[in-house]
Motif scaffolding. Structure first.
Motif, PDB file in Angstrom:
ATOM      1  N   ARG A   1       0.832  -1.206   0.000  1.00 40.86           N
ATOM      2  CA  ARG A   1       0.000   0.000   0.000  1.00 40.86           C
ATOM      3  C   ARG A   1       0.866   1.255   0.000  1.00 40.86           C
ATOM      4  NH1 ARG A   1      -0.870   4.051   2.685  1.00 40.86           N
ATOM      5  NH2 ARG A   1       0.720   3.359   4.160  1.00 40.86           N
TER       6      ARG A   1
ATOM      7  N   THR B   1       0.615   5.859  -1.075  1.00 37.72           N
ATOM      8  CA  THR B   1      -0.195   7.006  -1.461  1.00 37.72           C
ATOM      9  C   THR B   1       0.343   7.570  -2.762  1.00 37.72           C
ATOM     10  OG1 THR B   1      -0.589   7.532   0.871  1.00 37.72           O
ATOM     11  CG2 THR B   1      -1.109   9.241  -0.739  1.00 37.72           C
TER      12      THR B   1
ATOM     13  N   ILE C   1     -15.453  -1.815  -0.839  1.00 36.66           N
ATOM     14  CA  ILE C   1     -14.755  -0.841   0.000  1.00 36.66           C
ATOM     15  C   ILE C   1     -15.720  -0.233   1.014  1.00 36.66           C
ATOM     16  CG2 ILE C   1     -13.548   1.381  -0.025  1.00 36.66           C
ATOM     17  CD1 ILE C   1     -12.503   0.524  -2.847  1.00 36.66           C
TER      18      ILE C   1
ATOM     19  N   LEU D   1     -10.707   3.668   7.897  1.00 33.15           N
ATOM     20  CA  LEU D   1      -9.847   4.094   6.796  1.00 33.15           C
ATOM     21  C   LEU D   1      -8.888   2.978   6.415  1.00 33.15           C
ATOM     22  CD1 LEU D   1      -8.636   6.229   4.886  1.00 33.15           C
ATOM     23  CD2 LEU D   1      -7.173   6.956   6.798  1.00 33.15           C
ATOM     24  N   SER D   2      -8.286   2.347   7.418  1.00 37.44           N
ATOM     25  CA  SER D   2      -7.374   1.236   7.142  1.00 37.44           C
ATOM     26  C   SER D   2      -8.092   0.112   6.417  1.00 37.44           C
ATOM     27  CB  SER D   2      -6.776   0.717   8.449  1.00 37.44           C
ATOM     28  OG  SER D   2      -6.071  -0.492   8.246  1.00 37.44           O
TER      29      SER D   2
ATOM     30  N   TRP E   1      -8.703   1.131   2.855  1.00 43.88           N
ATOM     31  CA  TRP E   1      -7.479   1.236   2.059  1.00 43.88           C
ATOM     32  C   TRP E   1      -6.915  -0.147   1.726  1.00 43.88           C
ATOM     33  CZ3 TRP E   1      -4.247   6.133   3.232  1.00 43.88           C
ATOM     34  CH2 TRP E   1      -3.424   6.440   2.139  1.00 43.88           C
TER      35      TRP E   1
ATOM     36  N   THR F   1      -6.584  -1.714  -1.927  1.00 47.83           N
ATOM     37  CA  THR F   1      -5.302  -2.206  -2.437  1.00 47.83           C
ATOM     38  C   THR F   1      -5.452  -3.618  -2.991  1.00 47.83           C
ATOM     39  OG1 THR F   1      -4.093  -0.821  -0.854  1.00 47.83           O
ATOM     40  CG2 THR F   1      -2.905  -2.687  -1.815  1.00 47.83           C
TER      41      THR F   1
ATOM     42  N   SER G   1      -6.563   2.750  -6.194  1.00 50.88           N
ATOM     43  CA  SER G   1      -5.705   3.731  -5.534  1.00 50.88           C
ATOM     44  C   SER G   1      -6.524   4.583  -4.571  1.00 50.88           C
ATOM     45  CB  SER G   1      -5.042   4.625  -6.586  1.00 50.88           C
ATOM     46  OG  SER G   1      -4.386   5.727  -5.994  1.00 50.88           O
ATOM     47  N   VAL G   2      -5.949   4.904  -3.421  1.00 49.31           N
ATOM     48  CA  VAL G   2      -6.617   5.734  -2.407  1.00 49.31           C
ATOM     49  C   VAL G   2      -5.726   6.928  -2.059  1.00 49.31           C
ATOM     50  CG1 VAL G   2      -7.496   5.829  -0.044  1.00 49.31           C
ATOM     51  CG2 VAL G   2      -7.851   3.766  -1.423  1.00 49.31           C
TER      52      VAL G   2
ATOM     53  N   PRO H   1      -6.092  10.092   0.726  1.00 50.71           N
ATOM     54  CA  PRO H   1      -6.890  10.816   1.732  1.00 50.71           C
ATOM     55  C   PRO H   1      -6.748  12.319   1.539  1.00 50.71           C
ATOM     56  CG  PRO H   1      -4.855  10.016   2.705  1.00 50.71           C
ATOM     57  CD  PRO H   1      -4.853   9.539   1.284  1.00 50.71           C
TER      58      PRO H   1
ATOM     59  N   ILE I   1     -11.865  10.820   0.879  1.00 47.00           N
ATOM     60  CA  ILE I   1     -10.896   9.998   0.169  1.00 47.00           C
ATOM     61  C   ILE I   1     -11.194  10.018  -1.323  1.00 47.00           C
ATOM     62  CG2 ILE I   1     -10.406   8.491   2.122  1.00 47.00           C
ATOM     63  CD1 ILE I   1     -12.156   6.366   0.845  1.00 47.00           C
TER      64      ILE I   1
ATOM     65  N   LEU J   1     -10.789   7.855  -4.764  1.00 50.29           N
ATOM     66  CA  LEU J   1     -10.595   6.489  -5.243  1.00 50.29           C
ATOM     67  C   LEU J   1     -10.457   6.512  -6.758  1.00 50.29           C
ATOM     68  CD1 LEU J   1     -13.460   4.865  -3.150  1.00 50.29           C
ATOM     69  CD2 LEU J   1     -11.023   4.694  -2.657  1.00 50.29           C
TER      70      LEU J   1
END
Length: 345
Positions: free
Chosen positions: A134, A136, A154, A267-268, A271, A275, A280-281, A283, A311, A313
């Protein structure tokens, strides 16, 4: 756990019943180091006990302007908490999570206790692998839209953590863009915040912060403006746009420190699920850092709840390799095993 650019997959060859509990707890805490955090500050510290794992927050004064109430730090620690939970599940352990267990100690955010053996979870194993890849990517996404089924997965991952994810329609995205621009203008006038960004983008070799190679060389062409870090990075932007990106607001029923922690867990979950699905994420926290724009953002939810984070996406542009991972603190700096070593002495 991978360090210094090395990716090491957690071993599942030895059954959990043959591995000491303290080993599993220490490994889970180490794996949690892959979690995302505000400015890559990694504001968590773990303490391994003979039969429990404690999560504490580190309140860095160099986040006072960016995060005066501690929201973003709580999100960050919540993400680390979820990473640790998943790592334990992958190793065949179940745990009782006590959030904010001591009202007299606000820095003790969570305690994992009541550890019991269970079957190792293959899905959790896959998510642990996702933790290691993962990253960013702040560049524009490809022209291919995110599959509807992926968005549903998600959102379900977020709901499983007690939060909700509201996807925005085109009109709401345009309103979000205006709100993000207002927040950016407010923050651009804050000299203390600019000083903090300077600090977190000049941390080369320290294991924290945002190095130039993860920051775009110029502002990406996006409908919703991203954070201006005050200096150009070295990551090539490319010609893309975000017209196929999906924007969502992560929100919940309450706006208190324990709900911020759960927001980080959600959030985790989002994400890692993204993944796994190749999504793709990014924040976007600027709109919640300013009180006025955070209230405006709540209006986009039609009063359904309190916004925690926005977020973006999308599907990464296949023509570009992903940016490098941000650095991480050494395990010994964030995982305290002294209580276990003392009991073994």
């Amino acid at each position: 756990m991978g360090r210094n650019g090395k990716v090491v997959t957690m071993s599942h060859e030895t059954p959990a019943t043959d591995r000491p509990l303290t080993t599993a707890l220490a490994e889970a805490a180490a794996t949690a180091g892959h979690a995302p955090s505000v400015h890559n500050a990694q504001p968590w510290r773990w303490r391994v006990l003979p039969d429990a794992l404690e999560l504490r927050v580190v309140r860095d004064p160099r986040l006072a302007a960016t995060d005066p109430e501690g929201r973003l730090v709580a999100y960050s620690c919540g993400a680390a908490l979820h990473h640790a939970r998943v790592a334990l599940t992958a190793e065949g352990w179940t745990a009782v999570v006590e959030r904010m267990p001591d009202p007299a100690d606000g820095d003790l955010l969570a305690r994992l206790t009541g550890l019991a053996h269970a079957q190792a979870d293959p899905e959790a194993m896959r998510l642990v692998q996702c933790m290691q890849v993962r990253h960013t990517d702040r560049r524009p996404v490809s022209d291919e839209p995110v599959p509807t089924a992926a968005l549903g997965e998600i959102a379900s991952a977020v709901a499983a953590e007690g939060c909700q994810l509201q996807f925005l329609d085109r009109d709401n995205v345009l309103e979000l863009a205006a709100v993000a621009s207002r927040a950016a203008s407010v923050e651009a006038e804050d000299s203390q915040l600019r000083e903090e960004l300077e600090y977190w983008t000049s941390r080369a070799g320290t294991g924290t912060g945002l190095p130039p190679e993860v920051l775009p060389t110029e502002a990406p062409r996006t409908t919703v403006p991203a954070r201006d870090f005050g200096r150009p990075g070295t990551l090539p932007v490319g010609p893309g746009h975000d017209r196929t990106a999906v924007y969502g607001v992560l929100y919940g029923d309450e706006d208190e420190p324990d709900s911020w922690l759960r927001a980080g867990e959600a959030l985790s979950a989002a994400w890692l699920t993204a993944t796994r699905l190749g999504v793709s994420v990014v924040p976007l926290s600027g709109v919640v850092e300013v009180a006025g724009t955070r209230q405006t953002l709540r209006g986009l939810l039609a009063g359904l709840g309190y916004p925690y984070l926005v977020i973006r996406l999308g599907l990464a542009d296949p023509a570009h390799a992903g940016p490098p991972h941000t650095p991480r603190l050494d395990v010994a700096q964030v995982v305290d095993t002294s209580a276990v070593r003392s009991s073994d002495a």
